[in-house]
Design a protein around this motif. Sequence first.
Motif, PDB file in Angstrom:
ATOM      1  N   ILE A   1       9.615   5.382 -12.139  1.00  0.00           N
ATOM      2  CA  ILE A   1       9.144   4.795 -11.891  1.00  0.00           C
ATOM      3  C   ILE A   1       6.970   4.544 -12.120  1.00  0.00           C
ATOM      4  O   ILE A   1       7.205   3.400 -12.220  1.00  0.00           O
ATOM      5  CB  ILE A   1       8.358   5.390  -9.925  1.00  0.00           C
ATOM      6  CG1 ILE A   1       9.797   4.737  -9.056  1.00  0.00           C
ATOM      7  CG2 ILE A   1       7.803   4.478  -9.469  1.00  0.00           C
ATOM      8  CD1 ILE A   1      10.900   4.200  -9.269  1.00  0.00           C
ATOM      9  N   GLU A   2       6.892   5.626 -12.495  1.00  0.00           N
ATOM     10  CA  GLU A   2       5.163   5.555 -13.043  1.00  0.00           C
ATOM     11  C   GLU A   2       5.425   5.250 -14.685  1.00  0.00           C
ATOM     12  O   GLU A   2       4.220   5.068 -15.053  1.00  0.00           O
ATOM     13  CB  GLU A   2       4.912   7.114 -13.281  1.00  0.00           C
ATOM     14  CG  GLU A   2       4.354   7.574 -11.704  1.00  0.00           C
ATOM     15  CD  GLU A   2       4.101   9.436 -12.216  1.00  0.00           C
ATOM     16  OE1 GLU A   2       4.405   9.837 -12.591  1.00  0.00           O
ATOM     17  OE2 GLU A   2       3.732  10.052 -11.315  1.00  0.00           O
ATOM     18  N   LYS A   3       6.749   5.298 -15.238  1.00  0.00           N
ATOM     19  CA  LYS A   3       6.534   4.490 -16.149  1.00  0.00           C
ATOM     20  C   LYS A   3       6.873   3.244 -16.286  1.00  0.00           C
ATOM     21  O   LYS A   3       6.096   2.221 -17.173  1.00  0.00           O
ATOM     22  CB  LYS A   3       7.789   4.804 -17.326  1.00  0.00           C
ATOM     23  CG  LYS A   3       7.852   6.764 -17.596  1.00  0.00           C
ATOM     24  CD  LYS A   3       9.036   6.990 -18.385  1.00  0.00           C
ATOM     25  CE  LYS A   3       8.509   9.042 -19.282  1.00  0.00           C
ATOM     26  NZ  LYS A   3       9.872   8.577 -20.109  1.00  0.00           N
TER      27      LYS A   3
ATOM     28  N   LYS B   1       0.470  -1.578  -0.444  1.00  0.00           N
ATOM     29  CA  LYS B   1       0.057  -0.149   0.371  1.00  0.00           C
ATOM     30  C   LYS B   1       0.816   1.183   0.426  1.00  0.00           C
ATOM     31  O   LYS B   1       0.493   2.253   0.281  1.00  0.00           O
ATOM     32  CB  LYS B   1      -1.292   0.189   1.095  1.00  0.00           C
ATOM     33  CG  LYS B   1      -2.058  -1.034   0.477  1.00  0.00           C
ATOM     34  CD  LYS B   1      -2.580  -0.648   2.630  1.00  0.00           C
ATOM     35  CE  LYS B   1      -3.486  -2.032   2.873  1.00  0.00           C
ATOM     36  NZ  LYS B   1      -4.355  -2.889   1.205  1.00  0.00           N
ATOM     37  N   VAL B   2       1.975   1.302  -0.768  1.00  0.00           N
ATOM     38  CA  VAL B   2       2.874   2.452  -0.974  1.00  0.00           C
ATOM     39  C   VAL B   2       2.715   3.431  -2.205  1.00  0.00           C
ATOM     40  O   VAL B   2       1.785   2.702  -2.929  1.00  0.00           O
ATOM     41  CB  VAL B   2       4.080   2.502  -0.143  1.00  0.00           C
ATOM     42  CG1 VAL B   2       5.170   1.326   0.396  1.00  0.00           C
ATOM     43  CG2 VAL B   2       4.932   1.127  -2.287  1.00  0.00           C
ATOM     44  N   THR B   3       3.199   4.477  -2.229  1.00  0.00           N
ATOM     45  CA  THR B   3       2.570   5.056  -3.547  1.00  0.00           C
ATOM     46  C   THR B   3       3.795   5.459  -4.457  1.00  0.00           C
ATOM     47  O   THR B   3       5.458   4.959  -4.011  1.00  0.00           O
ATOM     48  CB  THR B   3       2.287   6.579  -2.784  1.00  0.00           C
ATOM     49  OG1 THR B   3       3.369   7.163  -2.557  1.00  0.00           O
ATOM     50  CG2 THR B   3       1.351   6.766  -2.132  1.00  0.00           C
ATOM     51  N   TYR B   4       3.481   5.485  -5.521  1.00  0.00           N
ATOM     52  CA  TYR B   4       4.796   5.361  -6.448  1.00  0.00           C
ATOM     53  C   TYR B   4       5.668   7.091  -5.771  1.00  0.00           C
ATOM     54  O   TYR B   4       7.099   6.600  -5.955  1.00  0.00           O
ATOM     55  CB  TYR B   4       4.133   6.152  -7.698  1.00  0.00           C
ATOM     56  CG  TYR B   4       3.905   5.568  -8.799  1.00  0.00           C
ATOM     57  CD1 TYR B   4       4.192   3.650  -8.301  1.00  0.00           C
ATOM     58  CD2 TYR B   4       2.768   5.611  -8.923  1.00  0.00           C
ATOM     59  CE1 TYR B   4       2.793   2.915  -9.190  1.00  0.00           C
ATOM     60  CE2 TYR B   4       2.239   5.122 -10.078  1.00  0.00           C
ATOM     61  CZ  TYR B   4       2.633   3.638 -10.277  1.00  0.00           C
ATOM     62  OH  TYR B   4       1.701   2.770 -10.814  1.00  0.00           O
ATOM     63  N   LYS B   5       5.843   7.858  -4.935  1.00  0.00           N
ATOM     64  CA  LYS B   5       5.975   8.823  -4.535  1.00  0.00           C
ATOM     65  C   LYS B   5       6.898   7.891  -3.348  1.00  0.00           C
ATOM     66  O   LYS B   5       8.619   8.718  -3.393  1.00  0.00           O
ATOM     67  CB  LYS B   5       5.382  10.267  -3.869  1.00  0.00           C
ATOM     68  CG  LYS B   5       6.689  11.257  -3.465  1.00  0.00           C
ATOM     69  CD  LYS B   5       5.298  11.826  -2.843  1.00  0.00           C
ATOM     70  CE  LYS B   5       6.662  13.281  -2.551  1.00  0.00           C
ATOM     71  NZ  LYS B   5       5.945  14.527  -1.858  1.00  0.00           N
ATOM     72  N   THR B   6       6.616   7.195  -2.623  1.00  0.00           N
ATOM     73  CA  THR B   6       7.131   6.366  -1.480  1.00  0.00           C
ATOM     74  C   THR B   6       8.339   5.984  -2.554  1.00  0.00           C
ATOM     75  O   THR B   6       9.699   5.658  -1.643  1.00  0.00           O
ATOM     76  CB  THR B   6       6.194   6.088  -0.184  1.00  0.00           C
ATOM     77  OG1 THR B   6       5.448   6.717  -0.129  1.00  0.00           O
ATOM     78  CG2 THR B   6       7.453   5.260   0.443  1.00  0.00           C
ATOM     79  N   ILE B   7       8.147   5.113  -2.900  1.00  0.00           N
ATOM     80  CA  ILE B   7       9.233   4.186  -4.450  1.00  0.00           C
ATOM     81  C   ILE B   7       9.886   4.617  -4.195  1.00  0.00           C
ATOM     82  O   ILE B   7      11.287   4.899  -4.506  1.00  0.00           O
ATOM     83  CB  ILE B   7       8.580   3.800  -5.198  1.00  0.00           C
ATOM     84  CG1 ILE B   7       7.079   2.352  -4.259  1.00  0.00           C
ATOM     85  CG2 ILE B   7       9.637   2.599  -6.069  1.00  0.00           C
ATOM     86  CD1 ILE B   7       6.239   1.908  -4.897  1.00  0.00           C
ATOM     87  N   SER B   8       9.594   6.129  -4.589  1.00  0.00           N
ATOM     88  CA  SER B   8      11.065   6.856  -5.714  1.00  0.00           C
ATOM     89  C   SER B   8      11.793   7.150  -4.573  1.00  0.00           C
ATOM     90  O   SER B   8      12.978   7.712  -4.868  1.00  0.00           O
ATOM     91  CB  SER B   8      10.655   7.582  -6.321  1.00  0.00           C
ATOM     92  OG  SER B   8      11.643   9.576  -6.753  1.00  0.00           O
ATOM     93  N   GLU B   9      11.092   7.833  -3.255  1.00  0.00           N
ATOM     94  CA  GLU B   9      12.107   7.994  -1.913  1.00  0.00           C
ATOM     95  C   GLU B   9      13.027   7.256  -1.678  1.00  0.00           C
ATOM     96  O   GLU B   9      13.805   7.474  -1.196  1.00  0.00           O
ATOM     97  CB  GLU B   9      11.074   9.170  -1.448  1.00  0.00           C
ATOM     98  CG  GLU B   9      10.364  10.038  -1.830  1.00  0.00           C
ATOM     99  CD  GLU B   9       9.223  10.711  -0.463  1.00  0.00           C
ATOM    100  OE1 GLU B   9       9.084  10.286   0.678  1.00  0.00           O
ATOM    101  OE2 GLU B   9       8.812  11.823  -0.893  1.00  0.00           O
ATOM    102  N   LYS B  10      12.452   6.060  -1.401  1.00  0.00           N
ATOM    103  CA  LYS B  10      13.305   5.543  -0.717  1.00  0.00           C
ATOM    104  C   LYS B  10      14.537   4.636  -1.603  1.00  0.00           C
ATOM    105  O   LYS B  10      15.598   3.841  -1.812  1.00  0.00           O
ATOM    106  CB  LYS B  10      11.996   4.021  -0.958  1.00  0.00           C
ATOM    107  CG  LYS B  10      11.369   3.845   0.875  1.00  0.00           C
ATOM    108  CD  LYS B  10      10.596   3.025   0.866  1.00  0.00           C
ATOM    109  CE  LYS B  10      10.059   2.843   2.823  1.00  0.00           C
ATOM    110  NZ  LYS B  10       9.101   1.782   2.783  1.00  0.00           N
ATOM    111  N   SER B  11      14.053   4.997  -3.047  1.00  0.00           N
ATOM    112  CA  SER B  11      15.052   4.169  -3.912  1.00  0.00           C
ATOM    113  C   SER B  11      15.289   4.858  -4.885  1.00  0.00           C
ATOM    114  O   SER B  11      17.112   4.259  -5.320  1.00  0.00           O
ATOM    115  CB  SER B  11      14.355   3.268  -5.304  1.00  0.00           C
ATOM    116  OG  SER B  11      13.797   4.247  -5.939  1.00  0.00           O
TER     117      SER B  11
END
Length: 226
Positions: free
Chosen positions: A32-34, A15-25
């Motif tokens: 990420i979105e693409k 249940k994480v957002t694309y923004k969270t994934i971007s920040e973590k990675s």
Amino acid sequence: MYWLEQLKKFKSESKVTYKTISEKSGIPLTTIEKLFSGRTKDPKLTTVDKIAACFGYSAADLIESKDMLTHDESILINNYRKLDMIGRSRVDKLTASEVERVRAESEKKYPVLYFDFPVSAGTGEFLDYETARIIELDSEVPKATSFVLRVAGDSMEPRFYDGDLVCVHSTKELDYGDIGIFSIQGNVYIKEYSPNGLVSLNPKYDIIKGSDQIIPLGRVLCRIGG
């Protein structure tokens, strides 16, 4: 794409957002979105690995298991289920025929004339047709192959190694730069043909100077299996 399906599954479960994934990675949000939208067909392994790490996994966890159905396999099964009995019977017959074809191809043997001794890449061996026999290979050889010889020695490394089988086209017409089979006073060598004589690819061996005693026997077409 199995790896993408797995990433989407991990994202949904966490249940994480694309923004969270971007920040973590540390990967840009647009990337990420693409990737998750499927627009990126062949992402870098490091990118996928960093994204998977956000969910506690690695890229290795995204490799499709042999027990898992691929996307194409799933389509075939779904289409098969839509067929009537006549259609299924036709598909079954075609599938059985193709399986047999593949099995036969995998077991197919290719007979060639083989001289049962090493042709020396170093000191030379006598080419005696009385030692010739037919052997069966697992892979097809060039159509121009007249016979097969086994290399002995290391003078033609790194292109040909001790124990390699080579396909030879029987001819006396060779061009400079060709790898050929040559007879010299009854001994047979595999060497590179040059204006100055027969050359070894391994620099530790001296050139065999050209003379009327050098008789070309054939041109080496390839090394079997390489």
